[in-house]
Write a protein that holds these residues in place. Structure first.
Motif, PDB file in Angstrom:
ATOM      1  N   ASP A  19       0.806  -1.071   0.089  1.00  0.00           N
ATOM      2  CA  ASP A  19       0.160  -0.105   0.010  1.00  0.00           C
ATOM      3  C   ASP A  19       0.847   1.241  -0.092  1.00  0.00           C
TER       4      ASP A  19
ATOM      5  N   THR B 281       2.387   1.675  -3.499  1.00  0.00           N
ATOM      6  CA  THR B 281       1.329   2.102  -4.419  1.00  0.00           C
ATOM      7  C   THR B 281       0.889   3.464  -4.143  1.00  0.00           C
ATOM      8  N   ASP B 282       0.906   4.036  -2.852  1.00  0.00           N
ATOM      9  CA  ASP B 282       0.548   5.443  -2.842  1.00  0.00           C
ATOM     10  C   ASP B 282       1.860   6.703  -3.171  1.00  0.00           C
TER      11      ASP B 282
ATOM     12  N   ARG C 263       1.399   6.226  -6.751  1.00  0.00           N
ATOM     13  CA  ARG C 263       0.231   7.353  -7.301  1.00  0.00           C
ATOM     14  C   ARG C 263       0.493   8.945  -7.189  1.00  0.00           C
TER      15      ARG C 263
ATOM     16  N   GLN D 252      -7.121  14.429  -1.142  1.00  0.00           N
ATOM     17  CA  GLN D 252      -6.417  13.249  -1.303  1.00  0.00           C
ATOM     18  C   GLN D 252      -5.263  13.384  -2.400  1.00  0.00           C
TER      19      GLN D 252
ATOM     20  N   LEU E  71      -1.176  12.586  -1.549  1.00  0.00           N
ATOM     21  CA  LEU E  71      -0.457  11.550  -2.028  1.00  0.00           C
ATOM     22  C   LEU E  71       0.738  12.178  -2.677  1.00  0.00           C
TER      23      LEU E  71
ATOM     24  N   LYS F   6       3.010   1.968   6.244  1.00  0.00           N
ATOM     25  CA  LYS F   6       2.647   3.203   5.534  1.00  0.00           C
ATOM     26  C   LYS F   6       2.718   4.227   6.524  1.00  0.00           C
TER      27      LYS F   6
END
Length: 341
Positions: free
Chosen positions: A45, A48-49, A52, A87, A91, A117
């Protein structure tokens, strides 16, 4: 910025979970397998973030170069993917933090996998010295959780903060005083002016114990709340009132927490009244406009207005409570009107 890359093989999500109905597996082994799987998801996670955030940053910067300068293209891109602006920038901030840690040499790309995370985000927000200590631990192969980051941050605060008396820093260095009590104290002391810091620092120096740290932290918290709220309350903005002397008297009575809560609630009440008045005016204007636009041919609209009159008129009336209902009435007076009792 690091080049795009695939996730390391060790972060593959192709793993087996223990059977919850298997009576042969012990509770300890079950928890170990679940914890291992959870860690993989947590790290995946995080990766991924970060990516992103990098993608969002590229899209945003591209729109800055080719768009109209107001970011509408980027906002539309977010809207199409049902991503809120907050959001997206969270990120992007995470990606910026990751790249800073990598570019400054604190971390290697593979070290990121050792963080949860939340631990990574906490590290990115920590002072440079704490980032270095956490990064060193990650390079040694340690698993980095939020708890480890906070512990290192507390230790660094205890050793370096000028707001802590020397006696306290010495005890922290000797491990005779738990450092976890020092960071909250420093955080509260930072909010106070120097004139209010000194008496509290003297109190800690005279008795550098855990009980004193807890007590002084609480006092500092209430002091900052009092000082911040008292300046926001318009009812207290009078030359005849001396807030410092009122504070001294509250301290003498041992009522600091009470007076701090009082002025804090008073500040909230004033804000609520101001918002109430603004909303009441808006409701009244909209009701008046609708009354003019409607007529005998719209009886249901007129009925709606009649029922809302208890909120749009000069007297606001509202029933509160469920089982035991009571009615609250508030009369709104303009500056020209005189109150009637």
């Amino acid at each position: 910025m690091p080049s795009l890359a695939t996730f390391p093989d060790e972060l593959s999500l192709d793993f087996r979970l223990p059977d919850p109905e298997d009576q042969q597996i012990s509770d300890h082994d079950f928890q170990q397998q679940i914890e291992a799987a959870w860690l993989v998801c947590d790290r995946f996670d995080l990766q991924t973030d970060i990516w992103r955030g990098r993608i969002l940053r590229v899209v945003r910067d591209r729109e800055k170069q080719r768009g109209d300068g107001r970011g509408f293209g980027f906002l539309n891109w977010l809207k199409d993917r049902e991503i809120s602006k907050s959001q997206a920038y969270a990120l992007i901030e995470l990606a910026n933090s990751a790249d800073t840690l990598l570019e400054n040499g604190y971390l290697e790309e593979s070290d990121v996998n050792r963080f949860s995370k939340r631990a990574f985000v906490e590290t990115a927000q920590a002072p440079a010295e704490v980032q270095q200590m956490v990064s060193d631990a990650a390079k040694r192969g340690d698993r980095i959780t939020r708890r480890e980051v906070r512990q290192l941050s507390d230790e660094w605060t205890a050793m370096t903060s000028d707001l802590l008396p020397e006696e306290v820093r010495e005890k922290a260095a000797e491990h005779t005083l738990p450092v976890r009590y020092l960071a909250p104290l420093v955080k509260e002391l930072e909010k106070l002016p120097e004139s209010h810091q000194k008496p509290l620092q003297q109190e800690i120096a005279e008795d550098p114990s855990v009980d004193t740290l807890k007590q002084v932290t609480s006092e500092a918290r209430y002091l900052s709340r009092y000082l911040e709220s008292a300046t926001q309350v318009r009812a207290l903005n009078h030359e005849s009132l001396n807030l410092e002397l009122a504070l001294e008297e509250a301290l003498r009575l041992g009522s600091l927490s009470t007076v701090a809560d009082l002025v804090n609630q008073a500040a909230q009440l004033e804000q609520a009244v101001a918002k109430l008045y603004t909303t009441w005016k808006r409701v009244g204007n909209l009701a008046e406009r609708l009354y003019v636009d409607s007529g005998a041919s719209t009886p249901h609209l007129r009925s709606l207005l009649a029922h809302l009159n208890s909120l749009s008129g000069d007297t606001i009336e509202l029933a509160i409570g469920d089982a035991v209902s009571r009615t609250v009435r508030l009369r709104v007076l303009s500056d020209e009107e005189e109150p009637s009792f």
